[in-house]
Write a protein that holds these residues in place. Structure first.
Motif, PDB file in Angstrom:
ATOM      1  N   SER A  35       0.869  -1.157   0.000  1.00 33.70           N
ATOM      2  CA  SER A  35      -0.081   0.109   0.005  1.00 33.70           C
ATOM      3  C   SER A  35       0.998   1.350   0.047  1.00 33.70           C
ATOM      4  O   SER A  35       0.416   2.239  -0.553  1.00 33.70           O
ATOM      5  N   VAL A  36       1.933   1.189   0.308  1.00 33.68           N
ATOM      6  CA  VAL A  36       2.898   2.417   0.246  1.00 33.68           C
ATOM      7  C   VAL A  36       3.876   2.541  -0.865  1.00 33.68           C
ATOM      8  O   VAL A  36       4.480   3.438  -1.153  1.00 33.68           O
ATOM      9  N   ARG A  37       3.492   1.835  -1.913  1.00 35.30           N
ATOM     10  CA  ARG A  37       4.082   2.013  -3.163  1.00 35.30           C
ATOM     11  C   ARG A  37       3.754   3.365  -3.645  1.00 35.30           C
ATOM     12  O   ARG A  37       2.635   3.902  -3.560  1.00 35.30           O
ATOM     13  N   PRO A  38       4.427   3.950  -4.781  1.00 34.61           N
ATOM     14  CA  PRO A  38       4.198   5.421  -5.242  1.00 34.61           C
ATOM     15  C   PRO A  38       2.920   5.583  -5.570  1.00 34.61           C
ATOM     16  O   PRO A  38       2.193   6.693  -5.480  1.00 34.61           O
ATOM     17  N   ILE A  39       2.246   4.761  -6.507  1.00 34.74           N
ATOM     18  CA  ILE A  39       1.115   5.032  -7.082  1.00 34.74           C
ATOM     19  C   ILE A  39      -0.115   4.958  -6.192  1.00 34.74           C
ATOM     20  O   ILE A  39      -0.804   5.682  -5.932  1.00 34.74           O
ATOM     21  N   PRO A  40      -0.183   3.799  -5.353  1.00 31.69           N
ATOM     22  CA  PRO A  40      -1.314   3.750  -4.461  1.00 31.69           C
ATOM     23  C   PRO A  40      -1.034   4.701  -3.302  1.00 31.69           C
ATOM     24  O   PRO A  40      -2.322   5.124  -3.101  1.00 31.69           O
ATOM     25  N   ASP A  41      -0.075   5.141  -3.143  1.00 31.59           N
ATOM     26  CA  ASP A  41       0.024   6.108  -2.132  1.00 31.59           C
ATOM     27  C   ASP A  41      -0.110   7.271  -2.454  1.00 31.59           C
ATOM     28  O   ASP A  41       0.021   8.556  -1.702  1.00 31.59           O
ATOM     29  N   GLY A  42      -0.299   7.597  -3.748  1.00 28.30           N
ATOM     30  CA  GLY A  42      -0.798   9.052  -4.261  1.00 28.30           C
ATOM     31  C   GLY A  42       0.655   9.709  -4.573  1.00 28.30           C
ATOM     32  O   GLY A  42       0.461  10.919  -4.898  1.00 28.30           O
ATOM     33  N   ARG A  43       1.729   9.233  -5.010  1.00 23.30           N
ATOM     34  CA  ARG A  43       2.695  10.004  -5.122  1.00 23.30           C
ATOM     35  C   ARG A  43       3.290  10.103  -6.761  1.00 23.30           C
ATOM     36  O   ARG A  43       3.984  11.018  -7.007  1.00 23.30           O
ATOM     37  N   VAL A  44       2.688   9.264  -7.352  1.00 25.80           N
ATOM     38  CA  VAL A  44       2.938   9.248  -8.593  1.00 25.80           C
ATOM     39  C   VAL A  44       1.620   9.071  -9.432  1.00 25.80           C
ATOM     40  O   VAL A  44       0.745   8.024  -9.037  1.00 25.80           O
ATOM     41  N   LEU A  45       1.231   9.778 -10.493  1.00 21.76           N
ATOM     42  CA  LEU A  45       0.171   9.476 -11.336  1.00 21.76           C
ATOM     43  C   LEU A  45       0.117   8.132 -12.026  1.00 21.76           C
ATOM     44  O   LEU A  45       1.263   7.875 -12.737  1.00 21.76           O
ATOM     45  N   PRO A  46      -1.096   7.294 -11.993  1.00 17.75           N
ATOM     46  CA  PRO A  46      -0.865   5.942 -12.814  1.00 17.75           C
ATOM     47  C   PRO A  46      -0.359   6.223 -14.524  1.00 17.75           C
ATOM     48  O   PRO A  46       0.321   5.492 -14.815  1.00 17.75           O
ATOM     49  N   GLU A  47      -1.187   7.358 -15.049  1.00 16.14           N
ATOM     50  CA  GLU A  47      -0.615   7.539 -16.417  1.00 16.14           C
ATOM     51  C   GLU A  47       0.866   7.856 -16.700  1.00 16.14           C
ATOM     52  O   GLU A  47       1.362   7.354 -17.750  1.00 16.14           O
ATOM     53  N   SER A  48       1.283   8.686 -15.768  1.00 16.69           N
ATOM     54  CA  SER A  48       2.723   9.019 -15.825  1.00 16.69           C
ATOM     55  C   SER A  48       3.492   7.787 -15.522  1.00 16.69           C
ATOM     56  O   SER A  48       4.629   7.517 -16.198  1.00 16.69           O
ATOM     57  N   ALA A  49       3.405   6.904 -14.645  1.00 17.80           N
ATOM     58  CA  ALA A  49       3.994   5.603 -14.527  1.00 17.80           C
ATOM     59  C   ALA A  49       4.059   4.788 -15.681  1.00 17.80           C
ATOM     60  O   ALA A  49       5.167   4.235 -16.184  1.00 17.80           O
ATOM     61  N   LEU A  50       2.834   4.627 -16.436  1.00 21.95           N
ATOM     62  CA  LEU A  50       2.867   3.751 -17.509  1.00 21.95           C
ATOM     63  C   LEU A  50       3.650   4.243 -18.729  1.00 21.95           C
ATOM     64  O   LEU A  50       4.356   3.560 -19.431  1.00 21.95           O
ATOM     65  N   ILE A  51       3.350   5.708 -19.062  1.00 24.40           N
ATOM     66  CA  ILE A  51       4.484   6.221 -19.955  1.00 24.40           C
ATOM     67  C   ILE A  51       5.985   5.925 -19.768  1.00 24.40           C
ATOM     68  O   ILE A  51       6.787   5.761 -20.378  1.00 24.40           O
ATOM     69  N   TYR A  52       6.141   6.386 -18.401  1.00 24.97           N
ATOM     70  CA  TYR A  52       7.749   6.159 -17.934  1.00 24.97           C
ATOM     71  C   TYR A  52       7.931   4.733 -18.221  1.00 24.97           C
ATOM     72  O   TYR A  52       9.203   4.460 -18.681  1.00 24.97           O
ATOM     73  N   ALA A  53       7.302   3.686 -17.904  1.00 23.60           N
ATOM     74  CA  ALA A  53       7.709   2.352 -18.023  1.00 23.60           C
ATOM     75  C   ALA A  53       7.723   1.900 -19.651  1.00 23.60           C
ATOM     76  O   ALA A  53       8.509   1.207 -19.770  1.00 23.60           O
ATOM     77  N   ILE A  54       6.987   2.250 -20.316  1.00 17.64           N
ATOM     78  CA  ILE A  54       6.979   1.957 -21.586  1.00 17.64           C
ATOM     79  C   ILE A  54       8.345   2.508 -22.440  1.00 17.64           C
ATOM     80  O   ILE A  54       8.920   2.010 -23.088  1.00 17.64           O
ATOM     81  N   VAL A  55       8.564   4.004 -22.169  1.00 13.18           N
ATOM     82  CA  VAL A  55       9.675   4.675 -22.729  1.00 13.18           C
ATOM     83  C   VAL A  55      10.960   3.677 -22.303  1.00 13.18           C
ATOM     84  O   VAL A  55      11.730   3.467 -23.209  1.00 13.18           O
TER      85      VAL A  55
END
Length: 303
Positions: free
Chosen positions: A80-100
Protein backbone atom coordinates in the motif's frame (compact mmCIF):
# COMPACT_ATOMS: atom_id res chain seq x y z
CA UNK A 1 -6.92 5.06 0.34
CA UNK A 2 -5.27 7.25 -2.31
CA UNK A 3 -5.15 6.28 -5.96
CA UNK A 4 -4.46 9.65 -7.57
CA UNK A 5 -0.91 10.93 -7.58
CA UNK A 6 0.77 14.26 -8.05
CA UNK A 7 3.89 13.94 -10.15
CA UNK A 8 5.13 17.34 -9.09
CA UNK A 9 5.58 16.02 -5.57
CA UNK A 10 7.35 12.84 -6.69
CA UNK A 11 11.05 12.74 -5.87
CA UNK A 12 13.64 10.69 -7.71
CA UNK A 13 13.26 7.90 -5.16
CA UNK A 14 9.60 7.44 -6.13
CA UNK A 15 10.50 6.92 -9.79
CA UNK A 16 13.23 4.50 -8.74
CA UNK A 17 10.81 2.62 -6.46
CA UNK A 18 8.58 2.00 -9.47
CA UNK A 19 11.40 -0.10 -10.94
CA UNK A 20 11.40 -2.52 -7.96
CA UNK A 21 15.12 -2.07 -7.18
CA UNK A 22 15.34 -5.03 -4.78
CA UNK A 23 14.03 -7.36 -7.47
CA UNK A 24 16.31 -5.78 -10.07
CA UNK A 25 19.44 -6.50 -8.02
CA UNK A 26 18.89 -10.26 -8.30
CA UNK A 27 17.88 -10.00 -11.97
CA UNK A 28 21.05 -8.08 -12.84
CA UNK A 29 23.18 -10.54 -10.90
CA UNK A 30 21.78 -13.55 -12.78
CA UNK A 31 22.22 -11.65 -16.04
CA UNK A 32 25.84 -10.97 -15.09
CA UNK A 33 26.29 -14.67 -14.32
CA UNK A 34 24.96 -15.63 -17.75
CA UNK A 35 27.31 -13.17 -19.40
CA UNK A 36 30.36 -14.15 -17.32
CA UNK A 37 30.11 -17.93 -17.81
CA UNK A 38 29.97 -17.57 -21.60
CA UNK A 39 33.11 -18.72 -23.48
CA UNK A 40 33.71 -15.21 -24.80
CA UNK A 41 33.60 -12.08 -22.64
CA UNK A 42 32.48 -8.64 -23.82
CA UNK A 43 34.62 -5.58 -23.18
CA UNK A 44 33.99 -3.79 -19.88
CA UNK A 45 32.05 -0.91 -21.50
CA UNK A 46 29.95 -3.37 -23.51
CA UNK A 47 29.33 -5.50 -20.44
CA UNK A 48 28.09 -2.45 -18.53
CA UNK A 49 25.74 -1.58 -21.41
CA UNK A 50 24.34 -5.14 -21.42
CA UNK A 51 23.75 -5.08 -17.67
CA UNK A 52 22.22 -1.61 -17.86
CA UNK A 53 19.77 -2.78 -20.53
CA UNK A 54 18.79 -5.82 -18.44
CA UNK A 55 18.39 -3.56 -15.40
CA UNK A 56 16.26 -0.96 -17.20
CA UNK A 57 14.17 -3.59 -18.99
CA UNK A 58 13.43 -5.46 -15.77
CA UNK A 59 12.64 -2.18 -14.04
CA UNK A 60 10.26 -1.18 -16.82
CA UNK A 61 8.39 -4.47 -16.44
CA UNK A 62 8.20 -3.87 -12.71
CA UNK A 63 6.77 -0.39 -13.28
CA UNK A 64 4.10 -1.76 -15.63
CA UNK A 65 3.29 -4.31 -12.94
CA UNK A 66 2.86 -1.52 -10.38
CA UNK A 67 0.71 0.50 -12.78
CA UNK A 68 -1.64 -2.40 -13.51
CA UNK A 69 -1.76 -3.69 -9.94
CA UNK A 70 -2.39 -0.31 -8.32
CA UNK A 71 -5.88 -1.37 -7.23
CA UNK A 72 -4.80 -4.50 -5.38
CA UNK A 73 -1.58 -2.84 -4.13
CA UNK A 74 -3.76 -0.28 -2.35
CA UNK A 75 -5.56 -3.09 -0.50
CA UNK A 76 -2.53 -5.10 0.60
CA UNK A 77 -0.61 -3.90 3.65
CA UNK A 78 2.74 -4.96 2.16
CA UNK A 79 2.27 -2.88 -1.03
CA UNK A 80 0.00 0.00 0.00
CA UNK A 81 2.97 2.36 0.41
CA UNK A 82 4.11 1.97 -3.20
CA UNK A 83 4.28 5.28 -5.14
CA UNK A 84 1.04 4.87 -7.14
CA UNK A 85 -1.40 3.63 -4.46
CA UNK A 86 0.16 6.03 -1.96
CA UNK A 87 -0.65 8.92 -4.30
CA UNK A 88 2.89 10.10 -5.06
CA UNK A 89 2.90 9.27 -8.80
CA UNK A 90 0.05 9.45 -11.33
CA UNK A 91 -0.81 6.06 -12.90
CA UNK A 92 -0.70 7.52 -16.43
CA UNK A 93 2.75 8.98 -15.85
CA UNK A 94 4.01 5.68 -14.47
CA UNK A 95 2.79 3.81 -17.56
CA UNK A 96 4.43 6.26 -19.99
CA UNK A 97 7.63 6.12 -17.95
CA UNK A 98 7.62 2.30 -18.05
CA UNK A 99 6.94 2.03 -21.78
CA UNK A 100 9.68 4.51 -22.65
CA UNK A 101 12.20 2.60 -20.52
CA UNK A 102 11.12 -0.75 -21.97
CA UNK A 103 11.53 0.40 -25.58
CA UNK A 104 14.81 2.13 -24.80
CA UNK A 105 16.32 -0.94 -23.13
CA UNK A 106 15.43 -3.25 -26.04
CA UNK A 107 16.56 -0.86 -28.79
CA UNK A 108 19.87 -0.07 -27.09
CA UNK A 109 20.61 -3.77 -26.48
CA UNK A 110 19.79 -4.53 -30.13
CA UNK A 111 22.07 -1.78 -31.44
CA UNK A 112 24.86 -2.61 -28.99
CA UNK A 113 24.79 -6.42 -29.28
CA UNK A 114 22.43 -8.46 -31.43
CA UNK A 115 18.81 -9.17 -32.28
CA UNK A 116 18.68 -12.46 -30.33
CA UNK A 117 19.53 -10.85 -26.99
CA UNK A 118 17.17 -7.92 -27.65
CA UNK A 119 14.36 -10.30 -28.62
CA UNK A 120 14.72 -12.32 -25.41
CA UNK A 121 14.73 -9.09 -23.38
CA UNK A 122 11.61 -7.84 -25.20
CA UNK A 123 9.83 -11.14 -24.65
CA UNK A 124 10.75 -11.20 -20.96
CA UNK A 125 9.27 -7.70 -20.50
CA UNK A 126 6.12 -8.75 -22.36
CA UNK A 127 5.86 -12.00 -20.41
CA UNK A 128 6.07 -10.31 -17.00
CA UNK A 129 3.93 -7.31 -17.92
CA UNK A 130 1.18 -9.00 -19.91
CA UNK A 131 1.24 -12.79 -19.47
CA UNK A 132 1.96 -12.77 -15.72
CA UNK A 133 0.68 -9.41 -14.44
CA UNK A 134 -2.41 -8.93 -16.59
CA UNK A 135 -3.45 -12.56 -17.00
CA UNK A 136 -1.94 -15.25 -14.78
CA UNK A 137 -1.63 -13.37 -11.50
CA UNK A 138 -5.37 -12.84 -11.09
CA UNK A 139 -6.66 -15.94 -12.85
CA UNK A 140 -4.86 -19.05 -11.60
CA UNK A 141 -3.08 -20.40 -8.50
CA UNK A 142 -0.36 -21.55 -10.91
CA UNK A 143 0.52 -17.88 -11.55
CA UNK A 144 3.92 -18.18 -9.91
CA UNK A 145 4.77 -21.49 -11.59
CA UNK A 146 4.19 -20.23 -15.14
CA UNK A 147 5.03 -16.61 -14.40
CA UNK A 148 8.38 -17.65 -12.96
CA UNK A 149 9.72 -17.75 -16.50
CA UNK A 150 9.68 -13.94 -16.57
CA UNK A 151 12.47 -13.67 -14.02
CA UNK A 152 14.44 -16.58 -15.44
CA UNK A 153 15.44 -14.99 -18.76
CA UNK A 154 18.40 -12.75 -17.65
CA UNK A 155 21.05 -15.53 -17.77
CA UNK A 156 19.98 -16.28 -21.35
CA UNK A 157 20.07 -12.58 -22.23
CA UNK A 158 23.57 -12.17 -20.78
CA UNK A 159 24.87 -15.22 -22.68
CA UNK A 160 23.12 -14.31 -25.96
CA UNK A 161 24.38 -10.72 -25.80
CA UNK A 162 27.98 -11.97 -25.79
CA UNK A 163 27.70 -15.06 -28.01
CA UNK A 164 24.76 -14.25 -30.35
CA UNK A 165 23.59 -17.81 -29.68
CA UNK A 166 22.34 -20.05 -26.90
CA UNK A 167 23.74 -23.25 -25.41
CA UNK A 168 22.90 -25.86 -22.79
CA UNK A 169 24.30 -23.93 -19.80
CA UNK A 170 22.22 -20.73 -20.13
CA UNK A 171 19.11 -22.87 -20.68
CA UNK A 172 19.88 -24.81 -17.48
CA UNK A 173 20.41 -21.50 -15.65
CA UNK A 174 16.98 -20.44 -16.92
CA UNK A 175 15.51 -23.71 -15.60
CA UNK A 176 17.15 -23.22 -12.20
CA UNK A 177 15.64 -19.76 -11.71
CA UNK A 178 12.32 -20.97 -13.15
CA UNK A 179 12.06 -23.85 -10.66
CA UNK A 180 13.46 -21.80 -7.76
CA UNK A 181 10.67 -19.22 -8.11
CA UNK A 182 7.68 -21.31 -6.87
CA UNK A 183 9.16 -22.45 -3.52
CA UNK A 184 10.60 -18.97 -3.05
CA UNK A 185 7.29 -17.14 -3.56
CA UNK A 186 5.10 -19.81 -1.99
CA UNK A 187 7.11 -19.41 1.23
CA UNK A 188 6.25 -15.72 1.12
CA UNK A 189 2.61 -16.41 0.25
CA UNK A 190 2.19 -18.64 3.31
CA UNK A 191 2.73 -15.77 5.74
CA UNK A 192 1.16 -13.15 3.43
CA UNK A 193 -1.87 -15.35 2.73
CA UNK A 194 -4.41 -13.01 4.35
CA UNK A 195 -3.12 -10.08 2.33
CA UNK A 196 -3.48 -12.01 -0.94
CA UNK A 197 -6.94 -13.24 0.03
CA UNK A 198 -8.03 -9.69 0.89
CA UNK A 199 -6.85 -8.48 -2.52
CA UNK A 200 -8.54 -11.37 -4.34
CA UNK A 201 -5.29 -12.83 -5.73
CA UNK A 202 -5.58 -16.62 -6.24
CA UNK A 203 -2.26 -17.57 -4.71
CA UNK A 204 -1.84 -21.28 -4.00
CA UNK A 205 -2.45 -21.14 -0.20
CA UNK A 206 -5.58 -19.04 -0.80
CA UNK A 207 -7.11 -21.48 -3.31
CA UNK A 208 -5.66 -24.87 -2.34
CA UNK A 209 -4.80 -24.18 1.30
CA UNK A 210 -1.55 -23.88 3.28
CA UNK A 211 -1.00 -27.64 3.68
CA UNK A 212 -1.17 -28.24 -0.08
CA UNK A 213 1.24 -25.33 -0.56
CA UNK A 214 3.71 -26.77 1.94
CA UNK A 215 3.83 -30.06 0.04
CA UNK A 216 4.36 -28.21 -3.24
CA UNK A 217 7.26 -26.25 -1.75
CA UNK A 218 8.95 -29.54 -0.88
CA UNK A 219 8.19 -31.15 -4.26
CA UNK A 220 9.52 -28.22 -6.28
CA UNK A 221 12.60 -28.01 -4.06
CA UNK A 222 13.33 -31.67 -4.79
CA UNK A 223 12.97 -31.07 -8.54
CA UNK A 224 15.16 -27.98 -8.31
CA UNK A 225 17.85 -29.98 -6.51
CA UNK A 226 18.02 -32.39 -9.43
CA UNK A 227 18.17 -29.63 -12.05
CA UNK A 228 21.04 -27.82 -10.30
CA UNK A 229 23.27 -30.87 -10.85
CA UNK A 230 22.79 -30.97 -14.63
CA UNK A 231 25.86 -28.73 -15.27
CA UNK A 232 27.93 -31.25 -13.29
CA UNK A 233 26.49 -34.23 -15.16
CA UNK A 234 27.07 -32.64 -18.58
CA UNK A 235 30.62 -31.61 -17.69
CA UNK A 236 29.86 -27.88 -17.92
CA UNK A 237 31.04 -27.41 -14.32
CA UNK A 238 33.52 -29.08 -12.00
CA UNK A 239 33.89 -30.14 -8.39
CA UNK A 240 33.53 -26.69 -6.85
CA UNK A 241 30.10 -26.00 -8.33
CA UNK A 242 28.99 -29.57 -7.62
CA UNK A 243 29.96 -29.19 -3.96
CA UNK A 244 28.28 -25.79 -3.64
CA UNK A 245 25.09 -26.96 -5.35
CA UNK A 246 24.87 -30.12 -3.26
CA UNK A 247 25.33 -28.28 0.05
CA UNK A 248 22.90 -25.52 -0.90
CA UNK A 249 20.33 -28.08 -2.07
CA UNK A 250 20.56 -29.91 1.24
CA UNK A 251 19.98 -26.59 3.00
CA UNK A 252 16.96 -25.75 0.87
CA UNK A 253 15.47 -29.20 1.44
CA UNK A 254 16.03 -28.78 5.18
CA UNK A 255 14.02 -25.55 5.21
CA UNK A 256 11.33 -27.04 2.97
CA UNK A 257 10.93 -29.96 5.38
CA UNK A 258 10.73 -27.48 8.26
CA UNK A 259 7.94 -25.62 6.44
CA UNK A 260 6.08 -28.90 5.93
CA UNK A 261 6.52 -29.85 9.58
CA UNK A 262 5.48 -26.47 10.98
CA UNK A 263 2.87 -26.78 13.75
CA UNK A 264 -0.45 -26.32 12.00
CA UNK A 265 -4.11 -26.06 12.85
CA UNK A 266 -6.74 -28.23 11.17
CA UNK A 267 -6.73 -26.00 8.06
CA UNK A 268 -2.96 -26.07 7.72
CA UNK A 269 -2.28 -22.56 9.02
CA UNK A 270 0.84 -22.11 11.14
CA UNK A 271 0.55 -22.01 14.92
CA UNK A 272 4.02 -20.46 15.22
CA UNK A 273 3.61 -17.33 13.11
CA UNK A 274 4.98 -19.03 9.97
CA UNK A 275 8.53 -18.72 11.24
CA UNK A 276 9.72 -21.71 9.13
CA UNK A 277 8.21 -20.15 5.99
CA UNK A 278 9.90 -16.81 6.71
CA UNK A 279 13.24 -18.57 7.23
CA UNK A 280 12.76 -20.56 4.01
CA UNK A 281 12.01 -17.36 2.10
CA UNK A 282 15.15 -15.64 3.39
CA UNK A 283 17.26 -18.73 2.69
CA UNK A 284 15.91 -18.98 -0.86
CA UNK A 285 17.31 -15.52 -1.64
CA UNK A 286 20.73 -16.49 -0.28
CA UNK A 287 20.50 -19.85 -2.05
CA UNK A 288 20.20 -18.47 -5.57
CA UNK A 289 22.92 -15.88 -4.99
CA UNK A 290 25.40 -18.42 -3.60
CA UNK A 291 24.53 -21.04 -6.24
CA UNK A 292 25.33 -18.64 -9.06
CA UNK A 293 28.44 -17.46 -7.21
CA UNK A 294 29.59 -21.07 -7.11
CA UNK A 295 28.88 -21.38 -10.83
CA UNK A 296 30.90 -18.22 -11.56
CA UNK A 297 33.86 -19.30 -9.45
CA UNK A 298 33.88 -22.76 -11.04
CA UNK A 299 33.62 -21.50 -14.64
CA UNK A 300 35.71 -18.34 -14.39
CA UNK A 301 38.32 -18.77 -11.66
CA UNK A 302 38.83 -22.54 -11.60
CA UNK A 303 38.43 -23.29 -15.31
Amino acid sequence: MKLEGRDGDAALREWLQLLKPRVISLVVFTGLAGMAVAPRWPSVPMGLIILACICVGAGAAGAINMWYDRDIDAVMRRTSVRPIPDGRVLPESALIYAIVLAVLSVVVLWLATNLLAASILAFSIFFYSVIYTMWLKRSTPQNIVIGGAAGAFPPMIGWAATMNSLDVLPVVMFAIVFLWTPPHFWSLSLYACKDYEKAGIPMLPVIKGPRYTRWNILIYTLILSGITLIPSITGECGWFYTTCASLLDVGFLYFAVKVLGDRQDQKGFSLDGDRPAKRAFRYSLLYLFLLFCGLLIDRVLLA
